[in-house]
Enzyme design. Structure first.
Site, PDB file in Angstrom:
ATOM      1  N   GLY A 343       0.828  -1.196   0.000  1.00 52.75           N
ATOM      2  CA  GLY A 343       0.000   0.000   0.000  1.00 52.75           C
ATOM      3  C   GLY A 343       0.860   1.242   0.000  1.00 52.75           C
ATOM      4  O   GLY A 343       0.556   2.237  -0.664  1.00 52.75           O
ATOM      5  N   ALA A 344       1.978   1.189   0.732  1.00 53.58           N
ATOM      6  CA  ALA A 344       2.919   2.300   0.801  1.00 53.58           C
ATOM      7  C   ALA A 344       4.179   1.796   1.495  1.00 53.58           C
ATOM      8  O   ALA A 344       4.196   0.713   2.085  1.00 53.58           O
ATOM      9  CB  ALA A 344       2.326   3.485   1.561  1.00 53.58           C
ATOM     10  N   MET A 345       5.253   2.585   1.430  1.00 55.24           N
ATOM     11  CA  MET A 345       6.517   2.205   2.055  1.00 55.24           C
ATOM     12  C   MET A 345       7.188   3.433   2.640  1.00 55.24           C
ATOM     13  O   MET A 345       7.343   4.449   1.971  1.00 55.24           O
ATOM     14  CB  MET A 345       7.434   1.528   1.025  1.00 55.24           C
ATOM     15  N   GLU A 346       7.643   3.307   3.896  1.00 51.48           N
ATOM     16  CA  GLU A 346       8.115   4.427   4.689  1.00 51.48           C
ATOM     17  C   GLU A 346       9.562   4.815   4.430  1.00 51.48           C
ATOM     18  O   GLU A 346      10.264   5.234   5.356  1.00 51.48           O
ATOM     19  CB  GLU A 346       7.936   4.116   6.182  1.00 51.48           C
ATOM     20  N   ASN A 347      10.040   4.716   3.201  1.00 53.99           N
ATOM     21  CA  ASN A 347      11.415   5.128   2.918  1.00 53.99           C
ATOM     22  C   ASN A 347      11.672   6.513   3.510  1.00 53.99           C
ATOM     23  O   ASN A 347      10.873   7.424   3.328  1.00 53.99           O
ATOM     24  CB  ASN A 347      11.647   5.179   1.403  1.00 53.99           C
ATOM     25  N   HIS A 379       0.228   6.633   8.721  1.00 50.50           N
ATOM     26  CA  HIS A 379       1.021   5.442   9.068  1.00 50.50           C
ATOM     27  C   HIS A 379       2.465   5.604   8.626  1.00 50.50           C
ATOM     28  O   HIS A 379       3.406   5.361   9.399  1.00 50.50           O
ATOM     29  CB  HIS A 379       0.391   4.221   8.397  1.00 50.50           C
ATOM     30  N   GLU A 380       2.666   6.011   7.381  1.00 52.52           N
ATOM     31  CA  GLU A 380       4.037   6.114   6.857  1.00 52.52           C
ATOM     32  C   GLU A 380       4.817   7.232   7.522  1.00 52.52           C
ATOM     33  O   GLU A 380       6.006   7.074   7.818  1.00 52.52           O
ATOM     34  CB  GLU A 380       4.000   6.319   5.331  1.00 52.52           C
ATOM     35  N   HIS A 383       6.286   6.390  10.867  1.00 51.04           N
ATOM     36  CA  HIS A 383       7.524   5.610  10.784  1.00 51.04           C
ATOM     37  C   HIS A 383       8.776   6.488  10.695  1.00 51.04           C
ATOM     38  O   HIS A 383       9.877   6.002  10.964  1.00 51.04           O
ATOM     39  CB  HIS A 383       7.499   4.734   9.532  1.00 51.04           C
ATOM     40  N   GLU A 402       5.555  -2.140  12.926  1.00 46.93           N
ATOM     41  CA  GLU A 402       4.336  -1.967  12.146  1.00 46.93           C
ATOM     42  C   GLU A 402       3.102  -1.823  13.028  1.00 46.93           C
ATOM     43  O   GLU A 402       2.168  -1.095  12.673  1.00 46.93           O
ATOM     44  CB  GLU A 402       4.167  -3.151  11.191  1.00 46.93           C
TER      45      GLU A 402
END
EC number: 3.4.11.-
Length: 924
Positions: A343-347, A379-380, A383, A402
């Protein structure tokens, strides 16, 4: 305590006092405690008998032969504790056009400075699917010393494919405390695999566009360049991206020309870099933080990024306040990608998203789409501190990472949209789904030993609903117990203590414990019972006696558990409760049973787990159930909104577990004609839909269709009104959806269907329509320029009741030109959720499961393979096939489905007549 026992472990155990070796055969020494004296006495006695002596000799010969040789470092999946990376210099050049072989490639070179921590002749660095340009000496790498250190000569290099290493053998050992430089040149392919350094494609104005982008989590940074690819191996990264004029390069840190500033000290899985011709919008500079939203040019120009841009600043402000720590970076780029697996990624500083979770168009997107956007962004961004600034040491603690972000995402979203009561949605989105998954014998503890997780497949298997949803629920429970200010005080101390470092979950407990607390045990003692054993309790309150008990809750009470719990399935349970609407405070249930006389009552209702603050279910004596049902009927507002949802969900689950009668569960829905709130209604709809799914192949299903007692209450919830009305065959509902859809077909440029109703209208219009309705939907899907609209149409196309159309649609999922790989699992799951599509989808999944890109966990979990006896052996066979194929991340999900199917078959047999009788009486 049991531990994994090799032959060597067992022999060692026999020479120590009171050590157990409990792992089953073939390498178990049994479960007996043996002292050295007893062991040697046994040997002396045994020598008296020749036959026994022969057995002893055979045993020792066998043991000697069976002891495996010590594994070489490159045969282990974990890096040895010999080298510590300090910084990297990485240059990459992705080609956005095919080469003469029809491939998209990237070339690059990388250097890494590392310190030798322990003497070694081996350099192990992760590498996967990279082709190296060999040195003149024929090696994969070059090694030099730094700061005057002389480097040993390279003796040999090779690629260890199974454990994904580039291995460098040296002529002599590295010196402890000295720094060395390892340099490599390589080439890789920009595949469409959605992992590592990959490509995403889309068309704009009829022209094909290619994006080079990344997804490193959990173990795919090694596909982009050789690196020490473990979360504890933090380092600084100096990135250079070569790209053609007209394209833009992005990475975690701001760019100057083609070179980026050095990153903060960070883990490899948080790296990101993108080359594209995307456009962006930016917010006014705030506190030296640049905020930008990137996407396809048309998406940006049509304003689809505006909402995300507006809330990002609000969310960053909230989390800076919440963590009492400034945002660690100078920029926050967020990018919507046409092809993205998650869904998404917290880079860190460069967050990547599916288009549906970042872009929003008020003319087309629904309220639900908008909620998804704000919760996912929250959410991202959570992080950026918890996970990125402070990172878990190893993946066995990914649940904390998470779970925490999932929990606080609702706090941030509530801050951004204060009028939405968004915190209540956590009950529907997180807590109730977690309770469902964790009530099966195939569940697992949140936390496990570090040594239990080694391979990339084992790591990937941890990214499941237990990790995200149960993790969030138990952290929310801890916050509720302590109060949010106390919880946050410990959290702030944790972030300050371990900034730019790595931790284990007990480090957080320690910082919280340092805050003055009034608890019946330490944080560690309390939380271990929730994290180190699977499941949760059902708390039963007898208001006639005041007696309270706890017991492991299982949907199928006949489930045989494979392993005992160290805590014997007993929890420290915080019980917030009320009596006749009066808040009675908090009580701790510390044992299997206790008596709390304040809960003894003959004429007042008792409600426990106020605000659903605890992760457990609640049962009552029959008199209290009737008092609660009576209160709901007379004045339901005396009970808090989310507790009304809890009563419904608990009752239905307790009835499935044969703890209370099914009629009590059904009776909780009778008051709904007066209910105006979404959360209780949605809880009821989900449970009623489950009943409907379970009974669809029985005569009771017709009774449910006839009994439309619930429909009249949906005046306050239009989406659910239409959905449930059409599902139960209300003629007016079916006619209405067809009329709206046909008007759209007559004038495709003018879609007057309200965004909130589109998903439901599309589905039911296509389900009762024919080829023309389906073909129109397919055409509009292929022409859709807004991801939210495309997603609704993708789902609706699977609603067709025509087998040939559905089979054609399923076949499209094998062609990435027809269906994007990222969307395959979504389509398969929706196809498998209908009565018509269930068998077709299931057969298609089994026939095509090894193509390598299906998200099987999601598909199987969403597939309503419910109560059919013929499905059970097919599931078992499928489970054995994927296990032998090494798909560990899916085996757990299939095990759950097998367990669920067995329980459902039993439930239907035991309850269908009772349900039919209740429905008949209610319809009378």
């Amino acid at each position: 305590m049991a531990f994994s026992a090799s032959p060597q472990n067992c022999l060692q155990a026999m020479t120590q006092v009171n050590i157990r070796c409990c792992t089953p055969a073939p390498w178990s020494c049994g479960d007996e405690v043996m002292s050295p004296t007893d062991m040697w006495k046994g040997c002396i006695i045994a020598t008296v008998a020749a036959v026994t002596a022969a057995i002893i000799i055979a045993f020792f010969i066998f043991s000697k032969a069976a002891v495996p040789p010590e594994m070489k470092p490159w045969e282990k999946y974990r890096l040895p504790a010999t080298l510590s990376p300090q910084y990297y210099n990485v240059t990459l050049w992705p080609r956005l056009e095919m080469d003469t072989n029809g491939l998209y490639i990237f070339t690059g070179h990388s250097g890494v400075a590392f310190v030798c921590m322990n003497k070694t002749r081996w350099i192990l660095i992760h590498s996967n699917k990279l082709n190296y340009i060999l040195t003149p000496d024929g090696h994969h790498a070059m090694l030099t010393g730094m700061a005057g250190t002389k480097a040993p000569a390279i003796k040999k290099t090779w690629l260890q494919v199974e454990t994904q290493y580039l291995v460098v053998e040296l002529s002599e050992k590295l010196q402890v405390g000295k720094t060395y430089w390892l340099f490599t040149e390589f080439q890789g392919e920009l595949t469409d695999s959605l992992g590592g350094f990959y490509r995403s494609e889309y068309y704009e104005d009829g022209v094909k566009r290619v994006v080079a982008t990344t997804q490193m989590q959990p173990t795919d940074a090694r596909k982009a360049f050789p690196c020490f690819d473990e979360p504890a191996m933090k380092a600084v990264f100096h990135m250079t991206l070569i790209h053609v004029p007209g394209t833009k390069a992005l990475a975690n840190i701001p760019c100057h020309d083609t070179k980026f500033e050095p990153t903060k000290k960070m883990s490899t899985y948080l790296l990101a870099f993108i080359v594209s011709d995307f456009d962006f919008i930016r917010a006014p500079q705030r506190e030296k933080v640049l905020i930008r939203i990137w996407a396809r040019r048309k998406a940006i120009n049509s304003g689809q990024g505006d909402y995300s841009l507006n809330i990002t600043g609000l969310l960053l402000d909230f989390f800076q306040y919440y963590y009492n720590t400034s945002y660690p970076l100078h920029k926050s780029d967020q990018v919507a990608l046409p092809d993205f697996s998650a869904g998404a990624m917290e880079n860190w500083g460069l967050v990547t998203y599916r288009e549906t979770t970042l872009l929003y168009d008020p003319e087309v997107s629904s309220n639900e789409d908008k909620e998804d956007v704000v919760i996912v962004i929250s959410h991202e961004l959570a992080h950026m501190w918890f996970g990125n600034l402070v990172t878990m040491k190893w993946w066995n603690d990914v649940w904390l990472n998470e779970g925490f972000a999932t929990y606080v995402s609702y706090l941030g979203a509530s801050e951004a949209e204060p009028t939405w009561s968004i915190k209540d949605l956590m009950v529907l989105d997180v807590i109730q789904p977690a309770l469902l998954v964790d009530s099966q014998g195939s569940s697992h503890p949140l936390s496990c030993l570090e040594d239990a997780i080694n391979t990339p497949k084992e790591i990937s298997a941890l990214f499941n609903s237990i990790t995200y949803k149960k993790g969030a629920a138990v952290l929310r429970m801890l916050s509720e117990v302590l109060s949010e200010p106390v919880f946050v005080k410990g959290l702030i101390a944790y972030l300050n203590q371990f900034a730019y470092g790595n931790t284990v979950y007990t480090d957080l407990w320690g910082q919280i414990q340092a805050v003055k607390l009034n608890l019946p045990a330490t944080i560690n003692e309390i939380m271990n019972r929730w994290t180190l054993q699977m499941g949760f309790p059902v708390v039963t309150i007898d208001t006639q006696t005041g007696r309270i008990t706890q017991k492991l809750f299982l949907l199928d009470p006949d489930t045989q558990l494979g392993r005992p719990s160290s805590y014997e399935y007993e929890w420290f349970v915080p019980i917030k409760w009320m009596k006749n609407g009066t808040n009675m405070g908090q009580y701790w249930l510390l044992n299997e049973t206790d008596t709390h006389l304040s809960m003894k009552t003959n004429n007042k209702w008792v409600l426990a787990n106020l605000n659903i603050s605890g992760f457990y279910r609640v049962n009552y004596d029959s008199q209290n159930w009737q008092r609660l049902l009576s209160q709901l009927t007379t004045d339901h507002t005396a009970i808090p909104i989310i507790n009304r949802a809890q009563i419904i969900d608990d009752a239905f689950s307790l009835s499935r577990a044969k703890i209370i009668s099914t009629t009590v569960a059904l009776s909780t829905t009778k008051y709904l004609s007066k209910e105006t709130e979404y959360v209780p209604w949605e809880s009821a709809v989900r449970n009623l839909n489950h009943f409907s799914d379970m009974l669809e192949q029985t005569e009771v299903y017709d009774a449910m269709q006839v009994n439309k007692f619930q429909i009249k209450a949906y005046l306050y919830n239009q989406i659910n009104a239409i959905s449930l009305g059409c599902k139960t065959g209300v003629e007016g509902c079916m006619n209405l959806t067809s009329m709206w859809y046909n008007k759209w077909m007559e004038n495709p440029s003018k879609n007057l269907i309200h965004p909130n109703l589109k998903a439901t209208v599309y589905c039911y219009a296509i389900s009762i329509g024919g080829d023309a309705e389906w073909e129109f939907g397919w055409k509009m899907y292929k022409n859709a320029t807004i991801a939210a609209e495309a997603k609704k149409l993708m789902s609706a196309l699977s609603c067709t009741r025509k087998p040939l159309l559905l089979q054609r649609y399923l076949k499209y999922t094998l062609d990435p030109n027809m269906i994007r790989k990222q969307d395959v699992a979504f389509i398969m799951a929706h196809a498998a959720s209908s009565v018509v599509g269930r068998t077709q989808a299931w057969n298609f999944i089994r026939a095509n499961c090894y193509d390598g890109f299906y998200s099987f966990g999601y598909i199987i979990c969403s597939t309503k393979i419910n109560a059919s006896p013929r499905i059970h052996p097919q599931l078992q066979q499928f489970r054995d096939e994927i296990a032998s194929a090494g798909l560990e991340s899916t085996v757990w999900t299939v095990d759950q489905q097998i367990e669920r199917t067995k329980a459902n078959m039993k439930w239907v047999a035991e309850n269908k007549e009772q349900i039919k009788k209740w429905l008949t009486e209610e319809s009378a």
